[in-house]
Design a protein around this motif. Structure first.
Motif, PDB file in Angstrom:
ATOM      1  N   ILE A  75       0.841  -1.204   0.000  1.00  0.00           N
ATOM      2  CA  ILE A  75       0.000   0.000   0.000  1.00  0.00           C
ATOM      3  C   ILE A  75       0.870   1.246   0.000  1.00  0.00           C
ATOM      4  O   ILE A  75       0.642   2.192  -0.764  1.00  0.00           O
ATOM      5  N   TYR A  76       1.890   1.245   0.850  1.00  0.00           N
ATOM      6  CA  TYR A  76       2.780   2.411   0.923  1.00  0.00           C
ATOM      7  C   TYR A  76       3.500   2.634  -0.409  1.00  0.00           C
ATOM      8  O   TYR A  76       3.525   3.756  -0.939  1.00  0.00           O
ATOM      9  N   VAL A  77       4.088   1.568  -0.958  1.00  0.00           N
ATOM     10  CA  VAL A  77       4.821   1.665  -2.228  1.00  0.00           C
ATOM     11  C   VAL A  77       3.909   2.187  -3.333  1.00  0.00           C
ATOM     12  O   VAL A  77       4.263   3.116  -4.077  1.00  0.00           O
ATOM     13  N   ASN A  78       2.716   1.599  -3.462  1.00  0.00           N
ATOM     14  CA  ASN A  78       1.798   2.023  -4.522  1.00  0.00           C
ATOM     15  C   ASN A  78       1.311   3.452  -4.319  1.00  0.00           C
ATOM     16  O   ASN A  78       1.084   4.183  -5.291  1.00  0.00           O
ATOM     17  N   SER A  79       1.137   3.853  -3.063  1.00  0.00           N
ATOM     18  CA  SER A  79       0.647   5.211  -2.801  1.00  0.00           C
ATOM     19  C   SER A  79       1.658   6.256  -3.270  1.00  0.00           C
ATOM     20  O   SER A  79       1.270   7.346  -3.714  1.00  0.00           O
ATOM     21  N   ILE A  80       2.943   5.931  -3.164  1.00  0.00           N
ATOM     22  CA  ILE A  80       3.982   6.842  -3.655  1.00  0.00           C
ATOM     23  C   ILE A  80       4.053   6.788  -5.182  1.00  0.00           C
ATOM     24  O   ILE A  80       4.032   7.812  -5.868  1.00  0.00           O
ATOM     25  N   ASN A  81       4.118   5.584  -5.719  1.00  0.00           N
ATOM     26  CA  ASN A  81       4.306   5.423  -7.160  1.00  0.00           C
ATOM     27  C   ASN A  81       3.115   5.902  -7.972  1.00  0.00           C
ATOM     28  O   ASN A  81       3.271   6.391  -9.098  1.00  0.00           O
ATOM     29  N   HIS A  82       1.900   5.761  -7.418  1.00  0.00           N
ATOM     30  CA  HIS A  82       0.685   6.091  -8.163  1.00  0.00           C
ATOM     31  C   HIS A  82      -0.097   7.251  -7.547  1.00  0.00           C
ATOM     32  O   HIS A  82      -1.230   7.514  -7.941  1.00  0.00           O
ATOM     33  N   ARG A  83       0.511   7.881  -6.559  1.00  0.00           N
ATOM     34  CA  ARG A  83       0.021   9.149  -6.010  1.00  0.00           C
ATOM     35  C   ARG A  83      -1.407   9.050  -5.463  1.00  0.00           C
ATOM     36  O   ARG A  83      -2.313   9.738  -5.917  1.00  0.00           O
ATOM     37  N   ASP A  90       9.915   9.509  -5.975  1.00  0.00           N
ATOM     38  CA  ASP A  90       8.578   9.146  -6.449  1.00  0.00           C
ATOM     39  C   ASP A  90       8.531   7.746  -7.052  1.00  0.00           C
ATOM     40  O   ASP A  90       7.611   7.411  -7.774  1.00  0.00           O
ATOM     41  N   LEU A  91       9.529   6.907  -6.733  1.00  0.00           N
ATOM     42  CA  LEU A  91       9.539   5.528  -7.232  1.00  0.00           C
ATOM     43  C   LEU A  91      10.122   4.600  -6.178  1.00  0.00           C
ATOM     44  O   LEU A  91      11.320   4.647  -5.887  1.00  0.00           O
ATOM     45  N   LYS A  92       9.250   3.779  -5.599  1.00  0.00           N
ATOM     46  CA  LYS A  92       9.660   2.787  -4.610  1.00  0.00           C
ATOM     47  C   LYS A  92       9.462   1.398  -5.216  1.00  0.00           C
ATOM     48  O   LYS A  92       8.472   1.149  -5.910  1.00  0.00           O
ATOM     49  N   VAL A  93      10.387   0.489  -4.927  1.00  0.00           N
ATOM     50  CA  VAL A  93      10.332  -0.861  -5.484  1.00  0.00           C
ATOM     51  C   VAL A  93      10.225  -1.861  -4.332  1.00  0.00           C
ATOM     52  O   VAL A  93      11.070  -1.882  -3.434  1.00  0.00           O
ATOM     53  N   ASP A  94       9.186  -2.667  -4.371  1.00  0.00           N
ATOM     54  CA  ASP A  94       8.947  -3.671  -3.340  1.00  0.00           C
ATOM     55  C   ASP A  94       9.942  -4.814  -3.517  1.00  0.00           C
ATOM     56  O   ASP A  94       9.830  -5.594  -4.461  1.00  0.00           O
ATOM     57  N   THR A  95      10.919  -4.900  -2.609  1.00  0.00           N
ATOM     58  CA  THR A  95      12.001  -5.877  -2.775  1.00  0.00           C
ATOM     59  C   THR A  95      12.056  -6.936  -1.680  1.00  0.00           C
ATOM     60  O   THR A  95      12.636  -8.001  -1.889  1.00  0.00           O
ATOM     61  N   HIS A  96      11.518  -6.660  -0.506  1.00  0.00           N
ATOM     62  CA  HIS A  96      11.677  -7.538   0.661  1.00  0.00           C
ATOM     63  C   HIS A  96      13.152  -7.711   0.998  1.00  0.00           C
ATOM     64  O   HIS A  96      13.543  -8.742   1.545  1.00  0.00           O
ATOM     65  N   GLY A  97      13.960  -6.706   0.692  1.00  0.00           N
ATOM     66  CA  GLY A  97      15.402  -6.820   0.904  1.00  0.00           C
ATOM     67  C   GLY A  97      15.985  -5.774   1.817  1.00  0.00           C
ATOM     68  O   GLY A  97      17.197  -5.547   1.796  1.00  0.00           O
ATOM     69  N   ALA A  98      15.141  -5.125   2.634  1.00  0.00           N
ATOM     70  CA  ALA A  98      15.621  -4.060   3.517  1.00  0.00           C
ATOM     71  C   ALA A  98      14.782  -4.034   4.788  1.00  0.00           C
ATOM     72  O   ALA A  98      13.738  -4.697   4.875  1.00  0.00           O
ATOM     73  N   ASP A  99      15.241  -3.257   5.752  1.00  0.00           N
ATOM     74  CA  ASP A  99      14.468  -3.082   6.981  1.00  0.00           C
ATOM     75  C   ASP A  99      13.175  -2.328   6.683  1.00  0.00           C
ATOM     76  O   ASP A  99      13.097  -1.529   5.739  1.00  0.00           O
TER      77      ASP A  99
END
Length: 265
Positions: free
Chosen positions: A160-168, A197-206
């Motif tokens: 939800i957070y990632v999409n809210s940034i990427n798709h405003r 303005d571009l976040k990528v869902d990676t499951h690779g960070a805190d």
């Protein structure tokens, strides 16, 4: 991997595994898994159902999943509200067009899967980076699938957070619109900042603080639900992962107390 991790991480409420990684296994591997599933609670999170695919549903695969769930007494089987096949597997999660036609297509396939599984399918709201042929919002599309198919929701807060940034769009508004009674369990994870303005869902960070805050909002809005911490690579020492799991439990406890206080007020 399980034999190394589980004994060192006692106190976990449940674990999540991909059935595709275990169904082909036989012999000692199935025996080891059975030992763990008899002693711990597990859910399954699939990778290849491809619920939105134009290809015919792989009925034999769904039947294999059904057998696996029954064998290990696993209640929830979740998958992604996306697709990963079209004349062959694509090995990535592709966005389903947000259209009424796609809703009908997905709903029919969900019902077919549920008939085979003899339990509700749980679908995850996914991150996406393009919206081909979009006629509805992500929120409208997701709610339509949930309502018309009878499936449950795997609420991924980071997506939800990632999409809210990427798709405003407003993450809190999207979160509030989700039906509380449909939430089976949740996911939380870290992501990669490609740009502001571009976040990528990676499951690779805190997990970052705004996502923690959104998870807290989710518990306050919908009540406390079981939540998986996802980490696929850049895996830190187990103690660091367990500290994030502890943070999840702290938010759950705080939300539960706050909800009780509201009812008593």
């Amino acid at each position: 991997m399980l034999s190394h991790v589980l004994p060192s991480a006692q106190g976990m409420d449940f674990w999540e595994i991909a059935p595709e990684n275990w169904i082909p296994m036989g012999g000692k591997y199935q025996k080891i898994l059975r030992q763990f599933t008899e002693q711990n609670t597990f859910v399954c999170h699939g990778l290849s159902l491809s619920i939105g695919s134009p290809d015919p549903l792989d009925v034999n695969f769904v039947k294999a999943v059904k057998g696996f769930l029954d064998e290990h007494h696993i209640l929830f089987y979740s998958e992604h509200l996306s697709y990963c096949s079209g004349n062959g597997h694509l090995y990535d999660l592709m966005p389903i067009p947000f259209t009424e036609e796609a809703v009908k297509h997905v709903v029919q396939r969900v019902k077919q899967v549920q008939d085979i599984l003899e339990r509700p399918l749980v679908l995850e709201n996914v991150s996406y980076y393009a919206a081909p042929g979009q006629q509805m919002t992500e929120q409208e599309f997701t709610l339509s699938i949930l309502k018309e198919s009878g499936c449950m929701l795997l609420l991924d807060v980071n997506n939800i957070y990632v999409n809210s940034i990427n798709h405003r769009y407003d993450a809190s508004q999207f979160l509030a619109a989700m039906p509380s009674d449909k939430i089976a369990y949740g996911h939380i994870a870290g992501h990669y900042d490609e740009a502001d303005d571009l976040k990528v869902d990676t499951h690779g960070a805190d997990v970052i603080e705004p996502v923690w805050q959104l998870l807290q909002q989710a518990y306050e809005l919908h009540g406390v639900f079981p939540t998986v911490l996802e980490r696929d690579f850049n895996i830190p020492p187990l103690t660091e992962l367990l500290s994030e799991v502890t943070h999840i439990k702290q938010l759950q406890q705080a939300a539960a107390l706050a909800n009780v206080s509201k009812r008593l007020a």
